[in-house]
Motif scaffolding. Structure first.
Motif: not given
Length: 296
Positions: A126-128, A135-136, A155-157
């Motif tokens: 997404n653009d954002i 959670t980001l 991986g992020w989580q």
């Protein structure tokens, strides 16, 4: 705070608006919610501390993007803003009831399939960056779906958990396992709701309504997998979806990794019982047969 909300609504419509009544609503883990009324109008208002304004603005952008598809119904965004201490998001007020009990499940299934077929995006993301719950959620554009999901979702989580002192698997090994599971899967990028459980869809007098999105362009199966995670939707929903756009026969193979993302997010947000569930899911994913061994 109320004065700031009155002023923002007045500026949006170009006519004076005064709040005559406000009623606090129950529910919601992150924001306070109110129904306000005045000038023969009613609005739904989310409130949080002032630092939350950016998240409300992101939510507004996502609701507008979903509405732009002309496939699913979302509350109309009125305005957002802040006072000295609070941030707020003002939305159209819609009287809602349970989707399943109201008989709108089949219609919503068809609408969701149409959303997933809408648009011509070529990459995933997404653009954002936005938020799923509190959670980001990173959304950097990528052309490879298996890399996008394994790195920016699983991986992020896992990295967020590690930073909290929770280490349940070697992160690189798990990323690679998820990457391999999705390696030969290159789905058409679909605009997803992103957080599709019972609490984020309901029925109005004019049909189903969705809200609280965590949208990005990804595999449509991610939305379907989440509908099956915290108590499956009514069977009519899945019939409506399949009648509009049938799922691939290998969906069941990919579903566990798509559901793992949400379990890891719940573990990050709430801890507790989600630790054992995450461990069990990861163990199963890491030891299951390869896709080539599954029946075609």
């Amino acid at each position: 705070m109320w004065r700031a909300i009155e002023q923002a609504i007045s500026e949006h419509f170009g006519t004076p608006f005064s709040i005559e009544e406000h009623e606090k609503l129950s529910g919601g883990d992150i924001n306070q919610a109110y129904v306000i009324s005045g000038e023969d109008q009613r609005y739904f208002v989310k409130v949080n501390d002032k630092a939350h304004l950016e998240r409300f603005q992101l939510e507004a952008e996502q609701l507008n993007q979903l509405k732009l598809s002309n496939t699913v119904n979302t509350p109309q965004v009125i305005t957002s803003g802040n006072s000295k201490q609070h941030a707020f998001l003002v939305l159209e007020y819609i009287v809602l009831k349970s989707l399943d009990k109201a008989g709108g499940s089949y219609e919503f299934g068809k609408q969701l399939a149409k959303l997933h077929r809408w648009g011509d995006q070529k990459e995933y993301g997404n653009d954002i960056d936005n938020f799923i719950g509190d959670t980001l959620q990173p959304n950097s554009w990528m052309k490879n779906w298996s890399r996008f999901f394994s790195e920016q979702r699983i991986g992020w989580q896992l990295q967020l958990l590690k930073e909290k002192g929770v280490h349940i698997v070697d992160i690189d090994d798990c990323i690679e396992e998820v990457h391999q599971r999705l390696l030969n899967h290159s789905p058409r990028p679909s605009l997803l709701h992103g957080d599709l459980w019972h609490g984020n869809v309901a029925q109005s007098v004019s049909g189903p309504v969705v809200y609280d999105p965590a949208s990005y362009w990804g595999d449509r199966e991610c939305d379907i997998a989440m509908t099956e995670l915290f108590g499956a939707f009514d069977s009519d929903f899945y019939k409506g979806y399949e009648d509009e756009w049938p799922l691939d026969h290998q969906y069941q193979w990919r579903k566990p990794v798509y559901q793992l993302y949400h379990i890891l997010n719940h573990l990050n947000l709430f801890g507790g019982q989600y630790l054992s569930q995450a461990e069990s899911m990861i163990e199963k994913i890491m030891t299951e047969q390869t896709q080539e061994q599954l029946p075609m």
